[in-house]
Design an enzyme around this catalytic site. Structure first.
Site, PDB file in Angstrom:
ATOM      1  N   TYR A 279       1.815  11.089  -6.920  1.00  0.00           N
ATOM      2  CA  TYR A 279       3.223  11.553  -6.189  1.00  0.00           C
ATOM      3  C   TYR A 279       3.771  12.737  -6.569  1.00  0.00           C
ATOM      4  CZ  TYR A 279       3.113   6.569  -4.686  1.00  0.00           C
ATOM      5  OH  TYR A 279       2.497   5.513  -4.061  1.00  0.00           O
TER       6      TYR A 279
ATOM      7  N   LYS B 146      -8.050   2.346 -13.365  1.00  0.00           N
ATOM      8  CA  LYS B 146      -9.363   2.555 -12.850  1.00  0.00           C
ATOM      9  C   LYS B 146     -10.025   3.192 -13.759  1.00  0.00           C
ATOM     10  CE  LYS B 146     -11.628   1.496  -9.070  1.00  0.00           C
ATOM     11  NZ  LYS B 146     -12.111   0.058  -8.791  1.00  0.00           N
TER      12      LYS B 146
ATOM     13  N   ASP C 112      -7.850  -3.228  -9.091  1.00  0.00           N
ATOM     14  CA  ASP C 112      -8.560  -4.080  -7.816  1.00  0.00           C
ATOM     15  C   ASP C 112      -8.602  -5.413  -8.378  1.00  0.00           C
ATOM     16  OD1 ASP C 112     -10.407  -2.871  -9.689  1.00  0.00           O
ATOM     17  OD2 ASP C 112     -12.104  -2.928  -8.173  1.00  0.00           O
TER      18      ASP C 112
ATOM     19  N   ASP D 100       3.491   1.082  -7.572  1.00  0.00           N
ATOM     20  CA  ASP D 100       3.896   1.065  -6.486  1.00  0.00           C
ATOM     21  C   ASP D 100       3.392   0.017  -5.473  1.00  0.00           C
ATOM     22  OD1 ASP D 100       5.515   1.435  -4.213  1.00  0.00           O
ATOM     23  OD2 ASP D 100       4.705   3.612  -3.594  1.00  0.00           O
TER      24      ASP D 100
ATOM     25  N   ASP E 197       4.952  -4.372  -5.112  1.00  0.00           N
ATOM     26  CA  ASP E 197       5.262  -4.871  -3.688  1.00  0.00           C
ATOM     27  C   ASP E 197       4.502  -6.181  -3.432  1.00  0.00           C
ATOM     28  OD1 ASP E 197       6.860  -3.044  -2.889  1.00  0.00           O
ATOM     29  OD2 ASP E 197       5.932  -2.716  -1.175  1.00  0.00           O
TER      30      ASP E 197
END
Ligand code: NAD
Length: 358
Positions: free
Chosen positions: A142, A192, A224, A248, A252
Site C-alpha cells: 500500500y 507467504k 492462504d 486488510d 475483514d
C-alpha cells in the site's frame, strides 16, 4: 483527567455514529470525573468539498496536537471518480502515515447475544472465537512504489512494490507479543514465505523477536492456510500478526465471522500514546442520514481509546459492559436485527448504552 480528542466525523453515517460515541464518552466522563474536550476536524469527502483536498494540513496539525483521534468513516459514491490522491481514502492512508500509526489492532470476538448472526456452524463456534489481528499499517504494497506505464509491447501495465525493512517488522511483532502476554499467550505470524522475499524477511525477524518472548507460544502460518483456518477452526488463534495487505483481507474475514461489520472497533497505534480509533466498516452511504446505522463499533472504538491511549481500563470495561447489557436487553439496530428483538434507531441505541454506563 482532562483529555483533548480530535474528532473526524467524515462522510455518510460517520457523523451519526460518532455523535453516539461522544454521548457515551460524555456519560463516562460524568460518572468517573473526567473531562473530554472535542475538536472537530475535516477529512474525506467533506474535506474535498470544503477545502479541496481529502486531508488538510490543519487536520494533521490538530490531530498531532491532541491526545487521541476518533474517526467515523469516509468516502461515498460522490467522490468515487476522483483520481487516487483526490479520493477520500487517500485521507485515511495519509493520516495513518502522518501520525506514524504503524499498528492496527482489530479484535474479533463472538458476543453471546449475537451468536445466531455468525455464519459458521455451531460446532465450530462452540469452541469459542476471541482473537485479535495485529496488522502492519504503513508499509508493504500500500505504501511501496506505485507505477502505471505503457510497457515495451505498448500494453498498459501497473505495479505496486511490496517492501518491508527489518525495523518495520520488528516493531509490529513486538506489539503482537506484548498483546499476547496480556491475553492467552499465543502469537501466529502470517506470511507467504514460500513465494515472497518480503515474507522471508518477515519470518526471519519474527523468529528473532519470538526468541525474546519464551513465555509466548509462537508459530508461522501461510496466509492462504490462515484464510481457511479462520473459518475452519478460529478457536486456535489468539493474536495474529501480519503485513498490511494480508491483514486488510484477513481482518475483514475475521470480522464477518463474528456476525456484523457494525460491531467491530479498531485502534491504530504508533510509538506513543496517540492513537486513531475507528469502526472497521465504511460510510454506508445506503443508510446515511436515516438514523439507522449501528453505532456500536464506534462506541467500542471509543472504549479502545480509553484503554490504550488514556490508560482508563475501568472506564473502557464500563463501556463494553454497557454494550453487552444493551444487547442482552434485546436492543438491535437493523443490521443485527433478528426475530423477537427490539428494533432501535442509531440514536436510541446510543441513549440506551449511555444509560447502562455505571
Ligand atoms: P460499508 O462498510 O460502508 O457498507 C457495507 C454494508 O454494510 C452496507 O450495506 C452498509 O449499509 C452496511 N453497514 C456498514 N456499517 C454499518 C453500520 N454501522 N450499521 C449498519 N449497517 C452498516 O462498505 P462499502 O459499501 O463497501 O463502502 C462505502 C464507502 O465507505 C466507500 O466509499 C468506501 O470506500 C468507504 N469505506 C471507508 C472506510 C473507512 O472510512 N475506514 C472503510 C471501508 C470503506
Amino acid at each position: 483527567m482532562e483529555k483533548n480528542i480530535a474528532v473526524i466525523k467524515g462522510d455518510g453515517i460517520g457523523p451519526e455514529i460518532v455523535n453516539e460515541a461522544i454521548k457515551v464518552m460524555d456519560k463516562v466522563a460524568e460518572k468517573y470525573g473526567h473531562k473530554f474536550n472535542y475538536t472537530e476536524v475535516l477529512m474525506g469527502g467533506i474535506a474535498i468539498d470544503t477545502v479541496g483536498v481529502p486531508l488538510p494540513q490543519e487536520t494533521i496539525d490538530k490531530c498531532l496536537a491532541s491526545d487521541s483521534v476518533l474517526l467515523g468513516a469516509v468516502g461515498g459514491p460522490k467522490w468515487d471518480k476522483g483520481e487516487g490522491k483526490m479520493r477520500p481514502e487517500a485521507g485515511l492512508l495519509g493520516i495513518r502515515g502522518a501520525l506514524k500509526l504503524f499498528a492496527n489492532i482489530r479484535p474479533a470476538k463472538l458476543l453471546k447475544p449475537l451468536a445466531s448472526a455468525c455464519p459458521l456452524k455451531t460446532d465450530i463456534t462452540d469452541q469459542g472465537l476471541d482473537l485479535v489481528i495485529v496488522r502492519e499499517l504503513i508499509g508493504g504494497a500500500y505504501f511501496g512504489e506505485k507505477k502505471t506505464y505503457v510497457n515495451e509491447n505498448g500494453e498498459k501495465t501497473a505495479s505496486d512494490l511490496m517492501i518491508y525493512s527489518d525495523h518495520e517488522i520488528e516493531r509490529i511483532c513486538r506489539v503482537a507479543f506484548d498483546m499476547a502476554k496480556k491475553r492467552r499467550g499465543k502469537v501466529t505470524s502470517v506470511d507467504k514465505a514460500n513465494v515472497l522475499d518480503s515474507s522471508r524477511l518477515w519470518r526471519e525477524v519474527s523468529h528473532r523477536v519470538a526468541a525474546e518472548y519464551p513465555d509466548v507460544e509462537f508459530s508461522d502460518m501461510l496466509v492462504d492456510n490462515t484464510a481457511m483456518q479462520l473459518v475452519r477452526n478460529p478457536a486456535q488463534f489468539d493474536v495474529i500478526v501480519t503485513e498490511n495487505l494480508f491483514g486488510d483481507i484477513l481482518s475483514d474475514e475475521a470480522s464477518m465471522i463474528t456476525g456484523s461489520l457494525g460491531m467491530i472497533p479498531s485502534a491504530s497505534l504508533g510509538e506513543g500514546s496517540l492513537g486513531l480509533y475507528e469502526p472497521i466498516h465504511g460510510s454506508a452511504p445506503d443508510i446515511a442520514g436515516q438514523n439507522k446505522a449501528n453505532p456500536i463499533a464506534t462506541i467500542l472504538s471509543a472504549a479502545m481509546m480509553l484503554r490504550y491511549s488514556f490508560d482508563m481500563g475501568k472506564e473502557a470495561d464500563a463501556i463494553e459492559a454497557a454494550v453487552d447489557k444493551a444487547l442482552e436487553a434485546g436492543l438491535r439496530t437493523g443490521d443485527i436485527m433478528s426475530e423477537g428483538m427490539t428494533l432501535v434507531s442509531c440514536s436510541e441505541m446510543g441513549d440506551r448504552i449511555a444509560g447502562f454506563i455505571d
